[in-house]
Design a protein around this motif. Structure first.
Motif, short mmCIF file in Angstrom:
data_model
loop_
_atom_site.label_atom_id
_atom_site.label_comp_id
_atom_site.label_asym_id
_atom_site.label_seq_id
_atom_site.Cartn_x
_atom_site.Cartn_y
_atom_site.Cartn_z
N GLU A 40 0.85 -1.20 0.00
CA GLU A 40 0.00 0.00 0.00
C GLU A 40 0.88 1.25 0.00
O GLU A 40 1.84 1.33 0.77
N ASP A 73 -10.23 -2.83 5.88
CA ASP A 73 -11.16 -3.26 4.84
C ASP A 73 -11.94 -4.51 5.29
O ASP A 73 -13.17 -4.57 5.20
N ASP A 257 -3.50 2.49 -3.37
CA ASP A 257 -4.33 1.96 -2.27
C ASP A 257 -4.54 0.46 -2.50
O ASP A 257 -5.66 -0.02 -2.70
N ASP A 259 -4.30 -2.35 -0.73
CA ASP A 259 -5.09 -3.27 0.11
C ASP A 259 -6.57 -3.16 -0.26
O ASP A 259 -7.30 -4.15 -0.23
N THR A 260 -6.98 -1.96 -0.66
CA THR A 260 -8.39 -1.77 -0.97
C THR A 260 -8.73 -2.21 -2.39
O THR A 260 -9.79 -2.81 -2.61
MG MG Z 1 -6.47 1.05 1.76
#
Ligand code: MG
Ligand code: MG
Length: 311
Positions: A40, A73, A257, A259-260
């Motif tokens: 990230e 998340d 971003d 991880d998202t």
């Molecule tokens: Mg994130």
């Protein structure tokens, strides 16, 4: 842990098949979150220098995670799902309470818009934040899987309403609502046997309605927290690949971003390809308690859906 024979999916009765796909979506979300979190906020060139191609759940990253650890998340999804199961409905108050107590637990990470929304609830008792131009971040979309599972089989308006109730506890923005609704519909389509082209048709319908989501031009690298950027990366990776592992590796190596993008792609691809297509080494590396919580909650939410209750 909810017992699922993940290898015999094709011989399971329809409800069992749905349960397996729902578990695939939830485990896909967690695996995507954990894989992406390592990189990230890196840009693709930095990822390349440090990892070549990043493809293992090793933890680390700016949050200094343990191997297999997930972030907000997955945790917010579980908090939302728990609130829905407790109320047996998508109701704003229990959701706001659940998010507030999650924030109190000192999570490893929390987004600014989420923090502000929860603070707004604590200060005013209001469970919905005012509409804002700045609320099109991806923080409501990343936790939307419980809505997809619980409302499976409901009509589109009921799904959209449920989405707004959960989203507007922290993010109140029409562009964000449209993107998140599309992700929910993609998961629901995949759960009930939709193909990659069915999912593509849903993405195209979103672009038609909200042209900012157009994803067929420049390759989206280093996607930020703006949902438009997040979904451009997710759609490009999902439609350019043909397996869970390939799609997830493609999206997290875009950095940003990660991880998202990983979490959102993971929930869609987990529903689409099924749990048996999630690499075993990734499931094994996940925090075991977390994996069990995801599988159990997926089963409980889908069991309450109109689809499973025959409504
Ligand atoms: Mg994130
Ligand atoms: Mg996160």
């Amino acid at each position: 842990m909810l017992l699922l024979d993940l290898t015999a999916e094709s011989t399971l009765p329809p409800v069992g098949r749905l349960q397996a796909r729902a578990a695939g979506a939830y485990l896909g979300l967690a695996v995507g979150d954990a894989l992406g979190a390592t990189v990230e906020f890196l840009i693709p060139r930095e990822i390349q220098e440090q990892y070549g191609v990043h493809r293992e759940l090793i933890g680390g990253g700016w949050l200094k995670l343990r191997k297999g650890q997930v972030t907000d998340d997955t945790e917010m999804s579980l908090a939302l799902g728990k609130a829905i199961l407790g109320a047996r409905a998508v109701a704003a108050e229990p959701i706001a309470v659940a998010f507030s107590s999650w924030m109190k637990s000192k999570p490893v990470d929390i987004g600014n818009t989420v923090r502000r929304g929860i603070a707004h609830y604590r200060q005013t008792g209001e469970t919905q934040v005012p509409e804002s131009e700045n609320d099109a971040g991806n923080g409501a979309c990343m936790r939307s899987l419980p809505i997809a599972l619980f409302t499976l089989g409901a009509d589109a308006e009921a799904v959209a309403t449920a989405n707004r109730i959960q989203s507007h506890t922290t993010h109140h923005n029409a562009l964000g609502d449209a993107g998140t609704f599309t992700v929910i519909r993609m998961v629901q389509s995949a759960l009930t046997g939709g193909t990659r082209s069915d999912l593509k048709a849903l993405a195209e319908a979103l672009v038609e309605h909200e042209p900012k989501y157009r994803y067929d031009r420049r390759r989206m690298e280093n996607p930020g927290g703006f949902l438009v950027e997040t979904l451009k990366a997710v759609f490009q990776s999902l439609f350019a690949t043909d397996c869970f592992e390939g799609a997830l590796i493609d999206v997290v190596n875009r950095g940003g971003d990660a991880d998202t993008t990983g979490a959102i792609l993971g929930m869609i691809a987990g529903a689409l390809y099924g749990p048996e297509e999630i690499p075993k080494r990734w499931i094994a590396a996940l925090d075991q308690k977390m994996a069990d919580a995801c599988t159990a909650q997926a089963g409980a939410l889908i069991a309450l859906s109109p689809q499973c209750r025959g409504e």
